[in-house]
Write an enzyme that holds these catalytic residues in place. Structure first.
Site, PDB file in Angstrom:
ATOM      1  N   ARG A 136      88.074 -82.909 -26.600  1.00 46.60           N
ATOM      2  CA  ARG A 136      88.966 -81.781 -26.906  1.00 46.60           C
ATOM      3  C   ARG A 136      90.152 -82.256 -27.748  1.00 46.60           C
ATOM      4  O   ARG A 136      90.522 -81.635 -28.747  1.00 46.60           O
ATOM      5  CB  ARG A 136      89.447 -81.154 -25.602  1.00 46.60           C
ATOM      6  N   HIS A 180      95.959 -72.878 -29.815  1.00 50.86           N
ATOM      7  CA  HIS A 180      95.757 -71.608 -29.113  1.00 50.86           C
ATOM      8  C   HIS A 180      95.881 -70.416 -30.058  1.00 50.86           C
ATOM      9  O   HIS A 180      96.545 -69.431 -29.759  1.00 50.86           O
ATOM     10  CB  HIS A 180      96.712 -71.489 -27.916  1.00 50.86           C
ATOM     11  N   GLN A 207     100.594 -80.274 -22.500  1.00 48.35           N
ATOM     12  CA  GLN A 207     101.214 -81.084 -23.548  1.00 48.35           C
ATOM     13  C   GLN A 207     102.710 -80.805 -23.642  1.00 48.35           C
ATOM     14  O   GLN A 207     103.148 -79.664 -23.520  1.00 48.35           O
ATOM     15  CB  GLN A 207     100.537 -80.775 -24.894  1.00 48.35           C
ATOM     16  N   SER A 218      97.015 -75.223 -20.119  1.00 53.31           N
ATOM     17  CA  SER A 218      96.287 -75.751 -21.272  1.00 53.31           C
ATOM     18  C   SER A 218      95.459 -76.969 -20.851  1.00 53.31           C
ATOM     19  O   SER A 218      94.567 -76.849 -20.035  1.00 53.31           O
ATOM     20  CB  SER A 218      97.265 -76.046 -22.413  1.00 53.31           C
ATOM     21  N   LEU A 219      95.788 -78.173 -21.345  1.00 55.46           N
ATOM     22  CA  LEU A 219      94.983 -79.349 -20.980  1.00 55.46           C
ATOM     23  C   LEU A 219      95.006 -79.607 -19.473  1.00 55.46           C
ATOM     24  O   LEU A 219      94.081 -80.216 -18.921  1.00 55.46           O
ATOM     25  CB  LEU A 219      95.442 -80.581 -21.748  1.00 55.46           C
ATOM     26  N   GLN A 258      89.260 -71.519 -24.552  1.00 50.46           N
ATOM     27  CA  GLN A 258      90.654 -71.847 -24.228  1.00 50.46           C
ATOM     28  C   GLN A 258      91.377 -72.471 -25.413  1.00 50.46           C
ATOM     29  O   GLN A 258      92.580 -72.289 -25.589  1.00 50.46           O
ATOM     30  CB  GLN A 258      90.690 -72.791 -23.022  1.00 50.46           C
TER      31      GLN A 258
END
Length: 314
Positions: A117, A198, A11, A92-93, A247
């Site tokens: 998600r 996170h 992101q 991340s993603l 995660q």
């Protein structure tokens, strides 16, 4: 022989117009965008190509848009060059693209998983995040410890040796930022996000996501994926199933991921997806490794040409 890693951005790398020339020039990329529109039941293609930016940067839209564009760029690359990476990772993603390239999930499952998600993370409200640049050695741990007296604060992302992102309660993130500035950090930049990603504040989202993940058909990876939660090379479907929910509320160990890949022999990275954020981080982590970028038609053509020389002597 080169040891190649495919890496995928997260992101913040999105931009209006991303993927449009790939869609127009590569049938394989067009198929990915068209499939995303169909599977997700909405025009992800329009979001990527036309925005508006305000809509594109909303988590519920950003995550599926970046994954769609990154996989479209990946498929365009594969249509132009017979290349299989030795390992993969995503920030991340971006980890969902890495799992896709490793065969853990097919395209439909990947798209459905990232949308779920995104929905769960988008619903989480409260808390904030800030990027910290060039904090003096030892100052981060000290600031987090001291700021925890006013609330919860932790590290969201270990992006490079000179950049981390902190996350948590508003007051605690602000306090930690002030302490780090006083300690000599070059910059502390509040991030425009709607929640403390996170961090343990995302645990409820992670728990709900775990239920969803348990219903997915995951396969053993055909190549190792270095996962964010522990920077470890992972191939077991069972391990992916447990790490995907974690995660969401765990730190992204990106610096450690790249360092571990290099230690395991990777010398060539190909960043696939919008922007060049990860290439920039690689320069900070280890300037000796080569990083290529694929984010539009021109960068794809240039990278394919260079890779043919490097790998095939063409």
């Amino acid at each position: 022989m080169k040891k190649i890693a495919f890496i995928f951005p997260g992101q913040g790398s999105q931009s209006v117009g991303m993927g449009k020339d790939l869609y127009e020039n590569y049938e394989s990329a067009k198929n990915v965008f068209d499939t995303a529109d169909k599977i997700l039941g909405r025009k992800i293609t329009d979001l990527c190509f036309e925005g508006p930016e305000e809509d594109l940067k909303q988590t519920v839209n950003t995550q599926p848009a970046i994954v769609t564009m990154s996989i479209a760029a990946l498929e365009a690359l594969k249509s132009q060059l017979d290349i299989v990476p030795n390992v993969a990772a995503g920030h991340s993603l971006g980890e969902y693209c890495a799992m896709y390239v490793a065969g853990v999930m097919d395209l439909e499952t990947t798209l459905k998983a990232i949308q779920k998600r995104a929905n769960l993370m988008g619903q989480a409200k409260g808390g904030s995040m800030a990027a910290v640049l060039n904090a003096p050695a030892g100052s981060l741990e000290k600031a987090l410890d001291e700021a925890s007296s006013v609330g919860y604060v932790d590290v969201a992302n270990y992006n490079s040796p000179v950049q981390v992102v902190i996350t948590g309660d508003d007051n605690a993130v602000q306090k930690a930022g002030e302490l780090l500035s006083m300690a000599g950090a070059r910059r502390v930049v509040p991030l425009a996000v709607s929640g403390a990603y996170h961090s343990k504040k995302m645990e409820p989202a992670g728990m709900e996501f775990a239920e969803f993940v348990s219903s997915l058909d995951l396969s053993e990876a055909k190549l190792p994926v270095y996962t964010n939660v522990d920077a470890a090379a992972t191939t077991s479907a069972e391990d992916f199933s447990s790490k995907m929910p974690r995660q969401i509320y765990s730190s992204v160990h990106w610096t450690q991921t790249i360092e571990n890949m290099i230690e395991d022999g990777v010398d060539t990275f190909i960043e696939i997806g919008p922007g060049k954020v990860l290439a920039g981080l690689n320069k900070k982590i280890d300037p000796s490794v080569k990083t290529y970028n694929i984010y539009d038609q021109a960068s794809l053509e240039s990278t394919v040409s260079e890779l043919k020389k490097e790998l095939c002597g063409v």
